[in-house]
Design a protein around this motif. Structure first.
Motif, PDB file in Angstrom:
ATOM      1  N   ARG A   1       0.861  -1.184   0.000  1.00  0.00           N
ATOM      2  CA  ARG A   1       0.000   0.000   0.000  1.00  0.00           C
ATOM      3  C   ARG A   1       0.896   1.232   0.000  1.00  0.00           C
ATOM      4  NH1 ARG A   1      -3.583  -2.728   4.832  1.00  0.00           N
ATOM      5  NH2 ARG A   1      -4.598  -4.313   3.508  1.00  0.00           N
ATOM      6  N   LEU A   2       0.917   1.926  -1.129  1.00  0.00           N
ATOM      7  CA  LEU A   2       1.781   3.099  -1.273  1.00  0.00           C
ATOM      8  C   LEU A   2       1.086   4.338  -0.723  1.00  0.00           C
ATOM      9  CD1 LEU A   2       3.324   2.649  -4.838  1.00  0.00           C
ATOM     10  CD2 LEU A   2       4.000   1.600  -2.668  1.00  0.00           C
ATOM     11  N   PHE A   3       1.876   5.181  -0.069  1.00  0.00           N
ATOM     12  CA  PHE A   3       1.380   6.423   0.512  1.00  0.00           C
ATOM     13  C   PHE A   3       2.026   7.613  -0.198  1.00  0.00           C
ATOM     14  CE2 PHE A   3      -0.068   3.589   3.693  1.00  0.00           C
ATOM     15  CZ  PHE A   3      -0.968   4.252   4.521  1.00  0.00           C
ATOM     16  N   ASN A   4       1.276   8.229  -1.124  1.00  0.00           N
ATOM     17  CA  ASN A   4       1.650   9.525  -1.704  1.00  0.00           C
ATOM     18  C   ASN A   4       3.092   9.564  -2.202  1.00  0.00           C
ATOM     19  OD1 ASN A   4      -0.937  10.908  -0.891  1.00  0.00           O
ATOM     20  ND2 ASN A   4      -0.171  10.320   1.111  1.00  0.00           N
ATOM     21  N   THR A   5       3.399   8.650  -3.116  1.00  0.00           N
ATOM     22  CA  THR A   5       4.723   8.622  -3.723  1.00  0.00           C
ATOM     23  C   THR A   5       4.861   9.784  -4.711  1.00  0.00           C
ATOM     24  OG1 THR A   5       4.731   6.222  -3.513  1.00  0.00           O
ATOM     25  CG2 THR A   5       6.350   7.189  -4.988  1.00  0.00           C
TER      26      THR A   5
END
Length: 377
Positions: A228-232
Motif C-alpha cells: 500500500r503506497l502512501f503519496n509517492t
C-alpha cells in the motif's frame, strides 16, 4: 560472474549458476539458493541473517510509469534481468507491449506465438512479477471509471490467472486509499479489525484487488505480497489534472496556474527513490502473504507542501488558493511503516523540502523552463 554486495550491509555475496531449481537454505547454511543461482555469504556478521541476492528474471507491469520506471532502474542496478510491460511502444530490448485489462495480451506474454519480430515472438517465463499497471487517482477513477475497473480489477485477475498457471511470485500494488477515512494510525491490520468504507472508485478497486490476491492464495496457493503506497512523488511524474498533489502543485506553480490547497488534509509523502529501494527489496526478502505500508516517515499538512512549492518555484504566493477540506477524500493519513522497516529495510533518506526541490528542478528541465515562474499571466 561479478561479486554482489548490498550497500551498507557488510555482506559480500559471490553468485554462481547451478543447474535446476534452487534449494531452500537451512538456518546457518552459508549457501542460499533461489531460481538457479547460489549466493555464498563471504563476510556475514555472526548471528546476522543472510538473505539471498540471487539474480532473477523479473517482469514489471507499468514499468514505464512514474513509479515503475524508477523501480526498473533500481532492479537492473542490482543485476536482475528486468522486463517491462506497458501500453505504449518502446525501443527497450526487454519490453512487452500489453494492455493488462486484455486477457489475450496478458497471456501472450507467457505463451508467445505472434509475429516473430514483434514483442510476442517467443513466450517468456519469470521468477517474479511486480504488477504496478493500473489507472491512478480518485478523480481519474470517477471520470474514467470503465477504464479504471477494466485495468485495475480485471487486469489484476488476468495476472492472477497467469500466476496460478505458471507459479511465479508477485507483488500487487494497492493504495493508502483503502484505509478510507480511518482516523487513527494506519497499520496494515486495520482492515482486518474494522469495517472500512472506501471513499471512491479508485479506493474500492484497490481493495477489490487485494481481496482477489488473498482469494487466489487461499484457492490456488499463489505466493504474493501486497503493498500500500502512501503519496509517492518525485522526479519523473509528468503532469495531468489527475496526478498526485505535489506534482500538480509544482507544475501549476511553474506555469502560473492557480492551484487549490485544501486545508486540514495531512499526509506522509514518500520520495520515489526511497519507495523504489524498498520495493526492490521485496523480491530479495520475500515473505508470501504479507502486506506492507510504504510511506514517508514524516507527517505534514498540505499547507506545508504549498509553502515549499511556492518557495522553490519562486511563483506568486497568490497562486495558492486555500479552501475547505476536499469532499470524499481522506482527511488524515498517518502511516505505520514498522513492518516495512523491520522486514524490508525501509528508510526515508530525502526530506520533503529536498524532494520538492528535486521535483521542481526536474520539471523545469522536462518542460524546457530554465527560470522560475514570474507569477504573471
Amino acid at each position: 560472474m561479478a561479486r554482489l554486495s548490498r550497500p551498507g550491509s557488510g555482506v559480500i555475496l559471490s553468485p554462481r549458476r547451478i543447474p535446476g531449481p534452487g534449494r531452500a537454505a537451512n538456518d546457518g547454511d552459508p549457501e542460499i539458493a533461489r531460481g538457479g543461482l547460489t549466493c555464498i555469504a563471504r563476510n556475514a556478521p555472526a548471528g546476522r541473517a543472510v538473505v539471498c541476492l540471487s539474480l532473477m528474471k523479473i517482469l514489471v507491469t507499468g514499468g514505464s510509469g512514474a513509479v515503475g520506471r524508477v523501480l526498473v532502474g533500481e532492479l537492473r542496478g542490482r543485476g536482475h534481468e528486468v522486463w517491462i510491460a506497458d501500453l505504449q511502444h518502446s525501443h527497450d530490448s526487454n519490453y512487452l507491449r500489453c494492455d493488462v485489462g486484455e486477457s489475450r495480451q496478458v497471456e501472450q506474454i507467457f505463451t508467445g506465438g505472434e509475429w516473430p519480430h514483434g514483442y510476442f515472438g517467443e513466450g517468456k517465463s519469470f521468477d517474479f512479477v511486480y504488477h504496478l499497471a493500473a489507472e491512478f487517482g480518485r478523480w481519474n477513477g470517477e471520470d474514467f471509471y470503465d477504464t479504471l475497473w477494466r485495468s485495475n480489477a480485471v487486469g489484476t485477475k488476468n495476472f492472477l490467472r497467469m500466476q496460478e498457471r505458471y507459479g511465479f511470485r508477485a507483488v500487487y500494488f494497492s493504495s493508502s486509499e483503502v484505509y478510507g477515512d480511518y482516523k487513527a494510525l494506519m497499520s496494515e491490520d486495520v482492515l482486518d479489525r474494522f469495517p472500512i468504507r472506501q471513499m471512491n472508485d479508485y479506493a474500492i478497486s484497490k481493495w477489490v484487488n487485494e481481496l482477489q490476491v488473498m482469494n487466489s492464495a487461499e484457492m490456488h496457493r499463489t505466493k504474493s505480497v501486497r503493498v500500500r503506497l502512501f503519496n509517492t512523488y518525485g522526479p519523473g511524474e509528468p503532469y495531468s489534472p489527475y496526478r498526485s498533489v505535489i506534482c500538480m502543485f509544482c507544475y501549476r506553480a511553474l506555469h502560473d496556474i492557480p492551484f487549490k490547497v485544501y486545508r486540514g488534509h495531512h499526509r506522509t509523502s514518500t520520495y520515489i527513490t526511497d519507495c523504489s529501494h524498498t520495493l526492490a527489496n521485496i523480491c530479495e526478502h520475500f515473505n508470501s502473504g504479507e502486506v506492507y505500508n510504504i510511506g514517508g516517515l514524516d507527517y505534514h499538512d498540505i499547507e506545508t507542501v504549498a509553502d515549499l512549492v511556492v518557495r522553490h518555484t519562486g511563483c506568486d504566493p497568490s497562486l495558492a488558493q486555500y479552501s475547505d477540506p476536499e469532499p470524499f477524500t481522506t482527511l488524515k493519513k498517518q502511516v505505520d511503516c514498522a513492518k516495512a522497516i523491520r522486514d524490508l529495510g525501509h528508510r526515508s533518506t530525502v526530506s520533503l523540502e529536498d524532494g520538492i526541490r528535486n521535483t521542481v528542478q526536474w520539471m523545469r528541465a522536462h518542460y524546457g523552463m530554465e527560470a522560475a515562474c514570474t507569477g504573471k499571466k
